[in-house]
Structure formats: C-alpha cells, structure tokens
Design a protein around this motif. Structure first.
Motif, PDB file in Angstrom:
ATOM      1  N   SER A   1       0.831  -1.201   0.000  1.00  0.00           N
ATOM      2  CA  SER A   1       0.000   0.000   0.000  1.00  0.00           C
ATOM      3  C   SER A   1       0.867   1.252   0.000  1.00  0.00           C
ATOM      4  O   SER A   1       1.956   1.272   0.587  1.00  0.00           O
ATOM      5  CB  SER A   1      -0.925   0.020   1.220  1.00  0.00           C
ATOM      6  N   VAL A   2       0.358   2.309  -0.646  1.00  0.00           N
ATOM      7  CA  VAL A   2       1.034   3.608  -0.666  1.00  0.00           C
ATOM      8  C   VAL A   2      -0.003   4.662  -0.292  1.00  0.00           C
ATOM      9  O   VAL A   2      -1.018   4.829  -0.976  1.00  0.00           O
ATOM     10  CB  VAL A   2       1.618   3.932  -2.052  1.00  0.00           C
TER      11      VAL A   2
ATOM     12  N   HIS B   1      -3.401  10.684   7.691  1.00  0.00           N
ATOM     13  CA  HIS B   1      -4.511  11.268   6.931  1.00  0.00           C
ATOM     14  C   HIS B   1      -4.178  11.193   5.451  1.00  0.00           C
ATOM     15  O   HIS B   1      -3.111  11.640   5.023  1.00  0.00           O
ATOM     16  CB  HIS B   1      -4.733  12.723   7.330  1.00  0.00           C
ATOM     17  N   THR B   2      -5.080  10.629   4.656  1.00  0.00           N
ATOM     18  CA  THR B   2      -4.841  10.505   3.222  1.00  0.00           C
ATOM     19  C   THR B   2      -5.825  11.338   2.422  1.00  0.00           C
ATOM     20  O   THR B   2      -6.967  11.556   2.826  1.00  0.00           O
ATOM     21  CB  THR B   2      -4.969   9.051   2.744  1.00  0.00           C
ATOM     22  N   ASP B   3      -5.366  11.798   1.270  1.00  0.00           N
ATOM     23  CA  ASP B   3      -6.242  12.343   0.240  1.00  0.00           C
ATOM     24  C   ASP B   3      -6.239  11.431  -0.978  1.00  0.00           C
ATOM     25  O   ASP B   3      -7.177  11.450  -1.770  1.00  0.00           O
ATOM     26  CB  ASP B   3      -5.812  13.755  -0.141  1.00  0.00           C
ATOM     27  N   ILE B   4      -5.173  10.659  -1.128  1.00  0.00           N
ATOM     28  CA  ILE B   4      -5.061   9.645  -2.177  1.00  0.00           C
ATOM     29  C   ILE B   4      -4.418   8.422  -1.543  1.00  0.00           C
ATOM     30  O   ILE B   4      -3.486   8.559  -0.750  1.00  0.00           O
ATOM     31  CB  ILE B   4      -4.194  10.133  -3.355  1.00  0.00           C
ATOM     32  N   ALA B   5      -4.905   7.244  -1.884  1.00  0.00           N
ATOM     33  CA  ALA B   5      -4.311   6.030  -1.317  1.00  0.00           C
ATOM     34  C   ALA B   5      -4.446   4.870  -2.298  1.00  0.00           C
ATOM     35  O   ALA B   5      -5.487   4.705  -2.938  1.00  0.00           O
ATOM     36  CB  ALA B   5      -4.988   5.678   0.005  1.00  0.00           C
ATOM     37  N   GLU B   6      -3.358   4.102  -2.437  1.00  0.00           N
ATOM     38  CA  GLU B   6      -3.402   2.819  -3.137  1.00  0.00           C
ATOM     39  C   GLU B   6      -3.332   1.746  -2.063  1.00  0.00           C
ATOM     40  O   GLU B   6      -2.311   1.615  -1.380  1.00  0.00           O
ATOM     41  CB  GLU B   6      -2.244   2.676  -4.118  1.00  0.00           C
ATOM     42  N   ILE B   7      -4.411   0.998  -1.908  1.00  0.00           N
ATOM     43  CA  ILE B   7      -4.516   0.025  -0.822  1.00  0.00           C
ATOM     44  C   ILE B   7      -4.419  -1.390  -1.375  1.00  0.00           C
ATOM     45  O   ILE B   7      -5.092  -1.740  -2.350  1.00  0.00           O
ATOM     46  CB  ILE B   7      -5.845   0.198  -0.062  1.00  0.00           C
ATOM     47  N   CYS B   8      -3.565  -2.198  -0.742  1.00  0.00           N
ATOM     48  CA  CYS B   8      -3.410  -3.606  -1.101  1.00  0.00           C
ATOM     49  C   CYS B   8      -3.935  -4.479   0.040  1.00  0.00           C
ATOM     50  O   CYS B   8      -3.551  -4.294   1.196  1.00  0.00           O
ATOM     51  CB  CYS B   8      -1.945  -3.944  -1.365  1.00  0.00           C
ATOM     52  N   LEU B   9      -4.810  -5.432  -0.297  1.00  0.00           N
ATOM     53  CA  LEU B   9      -5.358  -6.368   0.671  1.00  0.00           C
ATOM     54  C   LEU B   9      -5.286  -7.775   0.106  1.00  0.00           C
ATOM     55  O   LEU B   9      -5.349  -7.976  -1.116  1.00  0.00           O
ATOM     56  CB  LEU B   9      -6.825  -6.030   0.981  1.00  0.00           C
ATOM     57  N   LYS B  10      -5.155  -8.752   0.981  1.00  0.00           N
ATOM     58  CA  LYS B  10      -5.284 -10.135   0.527  1.00  0.00           C
ATOM     59  C   LYS B  10      -6.728 -10.360   0.093  1.00  0.00           C
ATOM     60  O   LYS B  10      -7.657  -9.851   0.720  1.00  0.00           O
ATOM     61  CB  LYS B  10      -4.890 -11.086   1.641  1.00  0.00           C
TER      62      LYS B  10
END
Length: 415
Positions: A32-33, A50-59
C-alpha cells in the motif's frame, strides 16, 4: 525513545500541495502507498495517517468487492476526472464518458467509489477521498517526500546536525527505521544513519514570509500531564543520552517558543494550517513580461507633442475589475542585473477622437508620467531573477506599462 519519535519529523518534509494537503507518501510492507500527512504520532510506535489519495493492497480473502458500476463524468469529482483523463480510463466520449468504480469492504474499513487496480491473490484499489489509517511503525517500509518545484518560494528546510558536529541543510527526501535522506540544493540526495543525527532544525526558506505562511500543517504536542502546545516544531534535540535532557522547541503563532522535554511528550498531532499561503515563482527569459500570469504584447509608440501615442492597441491582456473597484495587477519580468528595480511606469491611457470621428488613437502624456503613475504596492526579486511588482489600480479602462528605455508600451484593459 528517539527512534520512535523520529517519525514526528516526517510531516515537515513538504512536497508542496495544490488542493489536497499531500506532504509525504508512506510505503507499507503489504504494498500500500498512502499520500497525505501523519496526523498523529503516539509514543507506542503507532501513527494515524490522513490521506487524500491512497493505493490500498489487501489479501483477496480479506476484501469484498461490491456495487461495481459505471459513473457518468457529471457525477464524478475533479480528482477522479483528472485521474481518469491522465490515465485514459474513461469509456465513451464527451459528456457520456463513464468511469467504473466499486465499493470494497474489509475487516477494519469499508470504502465506496474506489477504482479496482488488481484482482486475484491481491485486491488493490485506488481511493481518491479523504480518509484516515492507523498504522504500526513495524509495517512501514519508508516515508518519502518529493523535491520542491524550482518555482516554489515557500517551504521548510531541515538542518541535520551530526554527532561529528557537521551540519547539512536541505529538503526532506526520505526516512526509514535506520536512514534519513535530504535533497541538497542541487537535488543530490544525501543520506545519514538515523543514530548519527543528534539535532533536527526546521527553517523557513523565504526570509520575507512568516514561517506559519510556509507550513501547510501545524504541530500539536501533548504532554503526559495533558497539556497541549500548538505551533510549529522548529527543533528536535537529541544531543543527550537522557530523554529528560532532550527536548522539542515549538514556535507558537504569538512568536513565543516553548521548550518541551522529550521525556514529557505523550503524543504529537497534526492539523491543517489555515494561514498557509505558499508563493510560487515563474521562470522567465530576458525580455519576457507577464501580467497576472497572462502573456503580453508590446506596442510601438511615437511622440506627438507632449503626448506618447500608441501605433496600435492590443487587447491581449484583459483583467476583470474587482468588486471594490481596486484591482490587483501583478507584473512579472526577468531582472538578471538588479534586484527590486521598477522597470516600468504604470499609467492610465486616454483615447482621442476628433470631432468628425474619423481619427482616433490612444495616448498618455509626459505630464501623466510625472504626476499620475501608479506606484507598486510591493516589489521583490526572487532567487530566479524574476521581479514581481504588485499594483493596486483603481477604476477601469485601458492602462499601460511604459518602458522609457526601449520606448515601448504594454497595454492592458481592466473591465
């Protein structure tokens, strides 16, 4: 204690921002970034981001994708529209364009209207709405900042003092659990072992602007007794082996500087700074001039008695009159050979038309140049040799910048 609290310094590594407050990116071990800023740092090694943009990685076993559908461009916010256009993700044309978004649910969080980037063993999605994530330091790979634009005239630099006594100044670049990195003035990266840095000092880069205008975030330092100090951390000192002898310095908006022992700190928080007012330069070549960042056109002039007459009139620069009838006009030009020099005279232009209406021209007089020029309210030259003159012009009509040296004028209209 130093290793845990060193992450507090991250949020002063400004990368600059436009609408969203994105001053750093945090890279996690799961891929995740997160882009935003550290909102809260606890002494136990956890942080809230706190995010305004997020790349989320999940199983995949931990994520459920639902409600996938195409959203019309009219139903999308600017962030999604900009992203879809940049990445060629729209389907269709014109006002009929659509973007497929979905909802994702997991054990700890549910989000809506996200873009699915990967399926299979991993579910990866892009989120473009503000959110918060609580993260353990052990899950962090690194935190990074982008170098400031060459046109940035505001921001915060760091000065790292090493055990050896050497000091290095630059912009925050990166940090992990063992290494700190700065961008030096030439943008070359300089790295340091984290345990070799004994003092962090934070310095505003623009001496003509208050530090609170150069920082997008404010610091709130909470002590174990419950007391809170709000301002900007300007120093973190770890020169002693004892936490009770190390300290933070927090500058408050009143100008007062509060010293807080490291051993007394329970947590720090961040909040967005309403007084943040970044300044940006423009890079110009010799002879270039812009008015309110609009390209101008020069016209030739000729002397006709006591008047200076235009051979033509350009309507290239048109400025909307402000409601109070006093309009800010910003003129920028390259000034390689001198700082804070007023290169132009700003004067109101008149129109002459003969009684038969057969001849007309625009002009101003030498008397106008002596008695009726508008003087700049402010005048400054940047490190890039760009001189910026700001004028407050009353009324409306045609005005001109007159360059007596080249015998040319730059007309503009306030309507």
């Amino acid at each position: 204690m130093k290793k845990i609290l060193s992450i507090i310094a991250f949020a002063l590594g400004f990368a600059g921002s436009a609408e969203a407050v994105i001053v750093q990116k945090i890279y996690l071990k799961n891929g995740s970034v997160l882009s935003g800023y550290i909102q809260k740092q606890e002494g136990n090694g956890n942080l809230t981001f706190h995010t305004d943009i997020a790349e989320i990685c999940l199983k995949s076993k931990d994520a459920t994708i639902s409600n996938e559908k195409n959203y019309n461009i009219k139903d999308l916010g600017k962030a999604w529209i900009d992203w879809a256009e940049k990445n060629d993700e729209f389907e269709g044309v014109g006002d009929s364009r659509t973007l497929m978004l979905a909802d994702v649910s997991s054990k700890n969080k549910s989000v809506s209207r996200v873009k699915i980037l990967e399926r299979g063993e991993v579910v990866k999605y892009l989120e473009m709405a503000p959110n918060t994530y609580r993260i353990a330091w052990k899950d962090v790979v690194s935190i990074k900042g982008e170098p400031r634009s060459k046109t940035a005239l505001s921001g915060i630099n760091r000065i790292y003092q090493l055990k050896s006594g050497m000091e290095f100044e630059g912009q925050y670049a990166e940090e992990n659990d063992s290494v700190l990195t700065l961008y030096l003035n030439n943008r070359v990266r300089q790295s340091f072992k984290i345990n070799d840095v004994v003092k962090y000092t934070f310095r505003p880069i623009n001496p003509n602007q208050d530090i609170f205008a150069q920082s997008p975030l404010l610091d709130i330092v909470k002590t174990k007794s419950g007391a809170e100090t709000k301002g900007i951390i300007i120093e973190q000192n770890y020169t002693s082996d004892k936490d009770s002898e190390n300290y933070f310095l927090v500058q408050q908006q009143s100008g007062a500087i509060q010293s807080i022992k490291l051993s007394d700190i329970a947590e720090t928080r961040k909040e967005e700074n309403p007084k943040y007012d970044p300044k940006y330069d423009i890079l110009l070549k010799e002879g270039d001039v812009v008015i309110n960042r609009q390209e101008v056109a020069l016209v030739n002039i000729k002397e006709q008695g006591d008047n200076i007459v235009f051979d033509s009139l350009s309507n290239k620069v048109v400025i909307d009159r402000e409601a109070n009838n006093n309009t800010k006009v910003t003129v920028e030009y390259r000034s390689a050979n001198g700082s804070n020099l007023e290169a132009y005279q700003l004067v109101k232009v008149s129109k002459y038309t003969d009684k038969k209406g057969k001849e007309s021209y625009y002009y101003f007089s030498y008397r106008d140049l002596v008695n009726a020029t508008v003087r700049p309210a402010s005048l400054e030259t940047s490190v890039n040799h760009t001189t910026k003159a700001e004028y407050i012009v009353g009324g409306q009509g045609v005005f001109a910048l007159y360059d007596a040296k080249s015998k040319k004028a730059i007309p503009f209209t306030i309507k």
